[in-house]
Design an enzyme around this catalytic site. Structure first.
Site, mmCIF file in Angstrom:
data_model
loop_
_atom_site.group_PDB
_atom_site.id
_atom_site.type_symbol
_atom_site.label_atom_id
_atom_site.label_comp_id
_atom_site.label_asym_id
_atom_site.label_seq_id
_atom_site.Cartn_x
_atom_site.Cartn_y
_atom_site.Cartn_z
ATOM 1 N N ALA A 76 0.823 -1.214 0.000
ATOM 2 C CA ALA A 76 0.000 0.000 0.000
ATOM 3 C C ALA A 76 0.855 1.261 0.000
ATOM 4 O O ALA A 76 0.446 2.285 -0.538
ATOM 5 C CB ALA A 76 -0.947 -0.003 1.200
ATOM 6 N N THR A 77 2.037 1.197 0.587
ATOM 7 C CA THR A 77 2.914 2.377 0.579
ATOM 8 C C THR A 77 3.218 2.768 -0.858
ATOM 9 O O THR A 77 3.062 3.939 -1.249
ATOM 10 C CB THR A 77 4.226 2.080 1.326
ATOM 11 O OG1 THR A 77 3.914 1.806 2.694
ATOM 12 C CG2 THR A 77 5.192 3.251 1.248
ATOM 13 N N ASN A 156 -5.764 3.543 10.411
ATOM 14 C CA ASN A 156 -4.981 2.433 10.953
ATOM 15 C C ASN A 156 -4.783 2.515 12.461
ATOM 16 O O ASN A 156 -4.497 1.520 13.096
ATOM 17 C CB ASN A 156 -3.623 2.340 10.251
ATOM 18 C CG ASN A 156 -2.940 3.674 10.143
ATOM 19 O OD1 ASN A 156 -3.472 4.617 9.562
ATOM 20 N ND2 ASN A 156 -1.771 3.777 10.722
ATOM 21 N N GLN A 184 -6.514 -0.734 5.438
ATOM 22 C CA GLN A 184 -7.120 -1.375 6.611
ATOM 23 C C GLN A 184 -8.525 -1.889 6.321
ATOM 24 O O GLN A 184 -8.997 -2.798 6.991
ATOM 25 C CB GLN A 184 -7.194 -0.384 7.782
ATOM 26 C CG GLN A 184 -5.857 0.003 8.377
ATOM 27 C CD GLN A 184 -5.187 -1.134 9.122
ATOM 28 O OE1 GLN A 184 -5.810 -2.146 9.457
ATOM 29 N NE2 GLN A 184 -3.900 -0.984 9.368
ATOM 30 N N HIS A 206 -0.717 -7.981 3.101
ATOM 31 C CA HIS A 206 -0.350 -8.456 4.438
ATOM 32 C C HIS A 206 -1.266 -7.975 5.552
ATOM 33 O O HIS A 206 -1.116 -8.366 6.695
ATOM 34 C CB HIS A 206 1.118 -8.133 4.772
ATOM 35 C CG HIS A 206 1.401 -6.714 5.143
ATOM 36 N ND1 HIS A 206 1.559 -6.325 6.454
ATOM 37 C CD2 HIS A 206 1.583 -5.612 4.403
ATOM 38 C CE1 HIS A 206 1.842 -5.028 6.493
ATOM 39 N NE2 HIS A 206 1.861 -4.572 5.253
ATOM 40 N N CYS A 329 4.610 1.810 12.818
ATOM 41 C CA CYS A 329 5.736 2.397 12.081
ATOM 42 C C CYS A 329 6.221 3.656 12.761
ATOM 43 O O CYS A 329 7.191 4.259 12.368
ATOM 44 C CB CYS A 329 5.328 2.701 10.642
ATOM 45 S SG CYS A 329 3.580 2.726 10.329
#
Ligand SMILES: *Cc1c(COP(=O)(O)O)cnc(C)c1O
Length: 503
Positions: A76-77, A156, A184, A206, A329
């Site tokens: 997603a990043t 998130n 999410q 993931h 993160c």
């Protein structure tokens, strides 16, 4: 060594790969499987290409897209970066203004910050108290030169859901492209790109029991959503994301999407019940707040703030459960969660918040173990907090001593409510000697342990040498990292305050 593995309640950070997905992935790796390069035109390549097509169809089906609208990425990043940088750079002639929200994921925030260095302007919306972005607030932020709006579907940290259908409609009415980070939400709540009207939508394997390192960007085909690639090299993914397609990753992503799509209704209901059970247990502990409580939320995420305890000490004590403070993160950042601050939480509550995220293997007994673990740590820390008056009575031996007229008590504080540290000492002194000492402390684990250590040094000390060393020396003796040294000054201040009362 033999302590059981902590209860995993961090499914919003990542999920384990479903065993069925692992089997599908394994079948794409070895000599006997579809290991070929999907770009090759021989039998091995064609088999791999067919495997990729099947996966693409499964991924598209999860969000109601067509397979051609799916661009595979590393997660997603990258999908967020491709959507935001790729769209803005390719369509700069439409305008150079973008709108997003302060509570977005770092990969959206930082991609937008990069655009500001390239001459674009971003308007940041602060969500309302509950964490929700009102369509009217979005409409008010739009300008004639606005070209792209990015609003996440599910947050998130808090699980708060945005009404992306309404927000996309505001954009569509003005011909502005709409992107949503659905990392999410995908696979957790119903999501249909035709219904919601997003032009660009990011998600990742993931977070839905697929492997790490693979995700997708949905790019609506019947719109102006022309993108510029971020990398160059080959024709894969319509030239938008060149590079050999990782068949095993994509097959795993596809299988995970298929499982999520079929299990969605039942799993949502199960997680809602477990979440309610967890919240009921935590709420009963008192002084706890559910962040984003008033907003529609994902069923599996509970973000809870705890009054009167310091966040690091709370987490340090919670060895029995794997949870996150704010975003995973972000755990190396000293700043309290920007998402919770944007929701209007004060610093202490934002710092003492935990994100519990439940998932497919979460059971009732795990939820109960988590409640019990929090109850213990919370009770312990609150008992030590100077903010908790109960339990601050003088020990009975002191009372006897005082009744006998030989002693007197001194009470001194350093730091205070709302600060990083808050320390209180109570000393029983007779003549010029400390006979006994007690402390209360609110702060990080270093503050707590150093206060305890200093307190143990006090009995027997004389008025002229009450303070056993300096904060610098304590920090060395207690191996406190230099950046935490400042917090120990509250201990010294509390002792100085005691001294000031000693005639
Ligand atoms: C996890 C997450 C991401 C990043 O996804 P990766 O696949 O790990 O790059 C982006 N946005 C949100 C909302 C997330 O939860």
């Amino acid at each position: 060594m033999n302590s059981p593995r902590p209860v995993y309640l961090d499914y919003a950070a990542t999920t384990p790969v479903d065993p069925e997905v692992v089997a599908v992935m394994n079948a794409c790796l070895t000599d006997s499987g579809t290991f070929g390069n999907p770009s090759s035109t021989h039998v091995h390549g064609l088999a791999a290409a067919a495997r990729v097509s099947a996966a693409r169809a499964q991924v598209a089906a999860l969000i109601g897209a067509t397979p051609e609208e799916i661009i595979f990425t590393s997660g997603a990043t990258e999908a967020n970066n491709l959507a935001i940088l790729g769209y803005a750079r390719a369509n700069a002639d439409r305008g150079r203004h973008l709108v997003s929200v302060r509570t977005e994921h770092k990969s959206v925030l930082d991609a937008l910050r990069q655009l500001t260095r390239e001459g674009f302007t971003v308007t940041w919306i602060t969500p309302g108290d509950g964490g929700v972005v009102e369509p009217a607030a979005l409409a008010a932020a739009l300008r004639p030169d606005t070209m792209l709006v990015s609003v996440m579907y599910a947050n998130n940290e808090t699980g708060v859901l945005q009404d992306i259908t309404a927000l996309a409609a505001v954009c569509r009415a003005r011909g502005i492209a709409f992107h949503s980070d659905a990392a999410q939400a995908a696979g957790k709540v119903p999501l249909d790109v035709r219904e919601c009207g997003a032009d660009l939508l990011s998600f990742t394997a993931h977070k839905l029991y697929g492997p790490k390192g693979v995700g997708a960007l949905y790019v609506r085909k019947d719109t102006h959503a022309f993108l510029q690639p971020l990398t160059f090299g080959g024709g894969q993914e319509r030239g938008l994301r060149p590079g050999t397609l990782p068949t095993h990753q994509l097959a795993g992503f596809g299988a995970a999407c298929e499982l999520a799509r079929h299990g969605l209704g039942a799993e949502t209901a199960r997680l809602a019940l477990l979440g309610a059970r967890l919240w009921a247990g935590l709420a009963a502990l008192g002084g706890v707040h559910l962040n984003g409580a008033a907003a529609p939320r994902l069923p599996g995420i509970l973000n809870v703030s705890f009054e009167g305890v310091q966040g690091e000490s709370l987490v340090a004590g919670l060895t029995g459960i794997a949870v996150s403070t704010g975003a995973a993160c972000d755990s190396d950042s000293p700043e309290p969660s920007y998402v919770l601050r944007a929701l209007g939480r004060d610093r202490q509550l934002a710092e003492s918040s935990l994100r519990f995220s439940l998932g497919r293997s979460t059971s009732e007994s795990e939820v109960d173990r988590a409640i019990e673990a929090v109850r213990e740590v919370l009770a312990g820390l609150r008992a030590w907090s100077p903010g908790t008056v109960a339990g601050d009575d003088l020990p009975s031996a002191w009372v006897t001593e005082l009744a006998g007229g030989t002693g007197r008590t001194l009470r001194g504080e350093g730091g205070g409510a709302g600060e990083d540290s808050w320390v209180r000492f109570q000393l029983l002194v007779a003549g010029d000697t400390v006979k006994d000492a007690r402390f209360k402390a609110f702060g990080c684990p270093h503050t707590m342990s150093t206060a305890a250590w200093v307190c143990a040094q006090l009995p027997g000390r004389r008025r002229t040498a009450l303070i056993p060393g300096t904060p610098q020396e304590w920090s060395q003796a207690q191996r406190v990292p230099v950046e935490k040294l400042g917090r120990l000054f509250a201990i010294e201040d509390a002792l100085r305050a005691c001294l000031a009362q000693w005639p």
